[in-house]
Design an enzyme around this catalytic site. Structure first.
Site, PDB file in Angstrom:
ATOM      1  N   HIS A   1       3.248  11.080  -7.170  1.00 56.48           N
ATOM      2  CA  HIS A   1       2.806  10.832  -5.794  1.00 56.48           C
ATOM      3  C   HIS A   1       3.227  11.952  -4.849  1.00 56.48           C
ATOM      4  O   HIS A   1       2.716  12.042  -3.729  1.00 56.48           O
ATOM      5  CB  HIS A   1       3.399   9.510  -5.320  1.00 56.48           C
ATOM      6  CG  HIS A   1       2.482   8.670  -4.485  1.00 56.48           C
ATOM      7  ND1 HIS A   1       1.106   8.819  -4.469  1.00 56.48           N
ATOM      8  CD2 HIS A   1       2.749   7.647  -3.618  1.00 56.48           C
ATOM      9  CE1 HIS A   1       0.576   7.920  -3.642  1.00 56.48           C
ATOM     10  NE2 HIS A   1       1.550   7.215  -3.113  1.00 56.48           N
TER      11      HIS A   1
ATOM     12  N   ASN B   1       2.924   5.687   3.316  1.00 59.65           N
ATOM     13  CA  ASN B   1       2.043   4.742   3.996  1.00 59.65           C
ATOM     14  C   ASN B   1       1.962   4.940   5.505  1.00 59.65           C
ATOM     15  O   ASN B   1       1.093   4.367   6.156  1.00 59.65           O
ATOM     16  CB  ASN B   1       2.484   3.304   3.703  1.00 59.65           C
ATOM     17  CG  ASN B   1       2.280   2.929   2.250  1.00 59.65           C
ATOM     18  OD1 ASN B   1       1.844   3.742   1.439  1.00 59.65           O
ATOM     19  ND2 ASN B   1       2.609   1.700   1.912  1.00 59.65           N
TER      20      ASN B   1
ATOM     21  N   ASN C   1      -3.170   5.290   0.373  1.00 60.37           N
ATOM     22  CA  ASN C   1      -2.531   4.795   1.588  1.00 60.37           C
ATOM     23  C   ASN C   1      -2.136   5.892   2.565  1.00 60.37           C
ATOM     24  O   ASN C   1      -2.119   5.678   3.779  1.00 60.37           O
ATOM     25  CB  ASN C   1      -1.303   3.953   1.231  1.00 60.37           C
ATOM     26  CG  ASN C   1      -1.679   2.620   0.618  1.00 60.37           C
ATOM     27  OD1 ASN C   1      -2.747   2.084   0.894  1.00 60.37           O
ATOM     28  ND2 ASN C   1      -0.813   2.089  -0.225  1.00 60.37           N
TER      29      ASN C   1
ATOM     30  N   ASP D   1      -2.140  13.685  -4.008  1.00 60.62           N
ATOM     31  CA  ASP D   1      -2.428  13.290  -5.383  1.00 60.62           C
ATOM     32  C   ASP D   1      -3.726  12.496  -5.466  1.00 60.62           C
ATOM     33  O   ASP D   1      -4.039  11.711  -4.582  1.00 60.62           O
ATOM     34  CB  ASP D   1      -1.280  12.453  -5.940  1.00 60.62           C
ATOM     35  CG  ASP D   1      -1.018  11.204  -5.097  1.00 60.62           C
ATOM     36  OD1 ASP D   1      -0.684  11.347  -3.910  1.00 60.62           O
ATOM     37  OD2 ASP D   1      -1.159  10.080  -5.626  1.00 60.62           O
TER      38      ASP D   1
END
Length: 246
Positions: free
Chosen positions: A19, A67, A113, A92
């Site tokens: 991530h 997020n 997100n 990513d």
């Protein structure tokens, strides 16, 4: 001022996660271009100012966690009074195989997100460099997969990808996205480079990286298909336990 933003999660715990490939790419730009200042805390993130070619650039890694990335980026955007097209976001992408990339402007968030937050704060017209990390094959496995670290074997394609992104980052700063994509594709696809030397032109649309240094195990990874997983029965119950899904 141009903003080059990497998406990820702050802290050593997440540093090697799939991530965090956006953070990794921006860190590599910072390492390979000596004109950038040391990282410092600002705009709810870590920033470094410098130049890529003739362009003044702010590198930004939001510290808000993935997020809430849009809060940090929106703050920097308003301070420098830049437009969304002056912002490049590196992140990513599950829907691209490892070692592949795609360059585009605008569009939806695709369930990411970080992009969802970013679009909510600044709109959807920013530029995106999508960096493929592959998909685990089952939606239930996605969270653990993206928050898992890259393996040692991944370095065979990851390091050349990050290095070449950094080497050609000046084109991103200048807004020359098609040229950047072509350069990156040619650097990562020796076969295509040889075709260009013979007179063929590389594709100028959403190019994506191919074979990395001609390594056979990368080819095999791209050709590998996710096996069918039974939805019910003893075998399904056993697989769920092994894969953490039950």
């Amino acid at each position: 001022m141009k903003l080059i933003v990497g998406l990820g999660n702050p802290g050593a715990k997440y540093a090697g996660n799939r991530h965090n490939i956006g953070f990794m790419a921006v860190d590599e730009i910072h390492r390979r271009h000596s004109g950038f200042q040391p990282w410092r805390a600002r705009f709810q993130g870590q920033v470094s100012e410098g130049r890529l070619g003739s362009e003044k650039v702010l590198l930004l890694k939001p510290s808000t966690y993935m997020n809430e990335s849009g809060r940090s980026i929106g703050e920097a955007m308003r301070f420098y009074k830049v437009e969304p097209e002056d912002i490049v976001v590196l992140y990513d992408e599950l829907d691209l195989p490892p070692a592949r990339f795609r360059m585009k402007k605008g569009g939806g968030h695709g369930g990411h997100n970080g992009l969802r937050s970013l679009t909510a704060h600044i709109g959807a017209d920013y530029r995106r460099l999508r960096l493929g990390i592959g998909h685990p094959g089952d939606k239930k496995l996605v969270s653990n997969y993206v928050l898992g670290d890259f393996s040692k074997a991944d370095k065979d394609w990851l390091d050349p990808l990050l290095t070449n992104i950094a080497d050609h980052a000046g084109l991103l700063a200048e807004g020359k996205d098609s040229q950047f994509a072509n350069k990156l594709t040619l650097a990562l696809e020796p076969d295509k480079a040889r075709r260009v030397e013979k007179g063929d032109k590389p594709k100028s649309d959403d190019a994506r990286s191919g074979k990395t240094r001609g390594q056979s195990h990368i080819r095999q990874a791209r050709q590998q298909k996710t096996p069918d997983i039974p939805k019910s029965g003893p075998m399904a119950d056993m697989l769920k336990k092994l894969l953490g899904g039950g």
